[in-house]
Design an enzyme around this catalytic site. Sequence first.
Site, short mmCIF file in Angstrom:
data_model
loop_
_atom_site.label_atom_id
_atom_site.label_comp_id
_atom_site.label_asym_id
_atom_site.label_seq_id
_atom_site.Cartn_x
_atom_site.Cartn_y
_atom_site.Cartn_z
N GLU A 1 -9.64 7.22 3.19
CA GLU A 1 -10.54 6.29 3.86
C GLU A 1 -9.72 5.12 4.34
O GLU A 1 -8.65 4.84 3.78
CB GLU A 1 -11.61 5.80 2.89
CG GLU A 1 -11.16 4.64 1.97
CD GLU A 1 -10.06 4.99 0.97
OE1 GLU A 1 -9.84 6.19 0.74
OE2 GLU A 1 -9.43 4.05 0.43
N SER B 1 1.52 -9.89 -0.84
CA SER B 1 1.22 -8.45 -0.76
C SER B 1 1.56 -7.82 0.58
O SER B 1 1.79 -6.61 0.66
CB SER B 1 -0.26 -8.23 -1.09
OG SER B 1 -1.08 -9.04 -0.25
N LYS C 1 0.81 -1.22 0.00
CA LYS C 1 0.00 0.00 0.00
C LYS C 1 0.84 1.27 0.00
O LYS C 1 0.42 2.30 -0.52
CB LYS C 1 -0.96 -0.01 1.19
CG LYS C 1 -2.11 -0.99 1.00
CD LYS C 1 -3.22 -0.71 2.01
CE LYS C 1 -4.47 -1.48 1.66
NZ LYS C 1 -4.37 -2.91 1.99
C1 LIG Z 1 -5.20 -3.88 1.54
C2 LIG Z 1 -4.49 -5.14 1.27
C3 LIG Z 1 -4.86 -5.99 0.21
C4 LIG Z 1 -6.06 -5.74 -0.68
O1 LIG Z 1 -6.00 -4.58 -1.44
P1 LIG Z 1 -5.74 -4.62 -3.01
O2 LIG Z 1 -6.01 -3.23 -3.43
O3 LIG Z 1 -6.65 -5.61 -3.61
O4 LIG Z 1 -4.31 -5.00 -3.20
C5 LIG Z 1 -4.12 -7.13 -0.02
N1 LIG Z 1 -3.06 -7.44 0.76
C6 LIG Z 1 -2.67 -6.66 1.79
C7 LIG Z 1 -1.51 -7.08 2.62
C8 LIG Z 1 -3.37 -5.49 2.09
O5 LIG Z 1 -2.99 -4.73 3.11
#
Ligand SMILES: *Cc1c(COP(=O)(O)O)cnc(C)c1O
Length: 409
Positions: free
Chosen positions: A121, A391, A99
Amino acid sequence: MGNHRQVTEPVSVPDARGYYGEYGGRFVPETLVPALDELIEAFESAMADPAFLTRFADLQATYTGRPTPLTYARRLSDHLGGARIYLKREDLAHTGAHKINNALGQALLAERMGKRRIVAETGAGQHGVAAATACALLGLECHVYMGSVDMARQRPNVFRMQLLGAEVIPVESGSRTLKDAINEAIRDWVTNVDTTHYLLGSALGPHPYPLMVREFQSVIGIEARQQMIEQAGRLPDTVIACVGGGSNAIGIFHAFRDDDPIDLIGVEAGGCGIGSGEHAARFADPATGRPGVLHGTRSYVLQDADGQIRNTYSVSAGLDYAAVGPEHAYLRQLERAFYTYATDDEALSAFQTLCQLEGIIPALESAHAVAETIKRAPAMPRDSIILVNLSGRGDKDLDTVIAQLGGQA
Ligand SMILES: *Cc1c(COP(=O)(O)O)cnc(C)c1O
């Protein structure tokens, strides 16, 4: 490999009006149109300005910690006995997830537009923390809207944002969760549009947000592509990512989209199962996931027969949202990307597997991508490769996992 077909339609989207085929666009009050036009102009000029790009790249290297590593998951691969699995380690980026890539890009853009007031948000607080971090770094004022139910559930992230100098504003309307926080952030933006930038957290919202967020996240795929060639001598056969709003997925998919026949697989939150109705899998069930407009963009939205937005559920807060980014709806229609889901139980099991076999505690969101990898890898040949976007890291999820597993790891 696989079930893809030749892509014949152009995939360099969106068009000038922000449409990805029939998805995307901008469905906003008249007062926001000049602000979106200004944003498009600022974004285009920034992306063509070497000074902006150099500053962004410098901060990614010296602050975020990019490039993030690519890790060969040897024990997981051996355990599954099929494809070799590589993990793109966004969990090692500053603040623990992808993020920050988008938050930093948009904060730099706000600074460039002379807008020193930021609204954002947040659901679970992860995007709020990333936005507050970028604002602290650049000396911008930061106001984060958060549903009061989410604030109670996510005390540590509320405190993190406050430590970083942000104001966290409780939202008491509707279900008092993410969807209501977005409504309030948009309301604030409409009122204060001359001084304020809305730092949106995923590949969602009115044009140019889905495009802008994709471009700021595309560094994930650009790095991973190069790292695959360096470390494995070739590109992967399959790329897998979890899909909430869709930003980490589009960020890793984008660099591979012209590499037909690489399979691009997005994994949504199956919650307690599709039949239960307790999920956030917008593409899985045609009875509830249908094209519609939510928060300024046309895409797949979970809704009831009257078009009322359905309440969603997932063990992972970051995947728990009723709409998906419009570019994913388009990639799915083109059959360039495919979408599936993992249930809570599958994600929790994958979470434990990755901990034990690789010494990596993944975010519960990322564990959905790992779960799909565990399903697919055994049936693939030993010389094939799956690239998984990890992610984020799971430190934020320990309380949830402890509660789910009843203290039994
Ligand atoms: C917020 C988040 C997501 C989901 O958001 P996307 O916009 O779909 O990437 C996925 N993995 C993590 C670790 C997050 O913090």
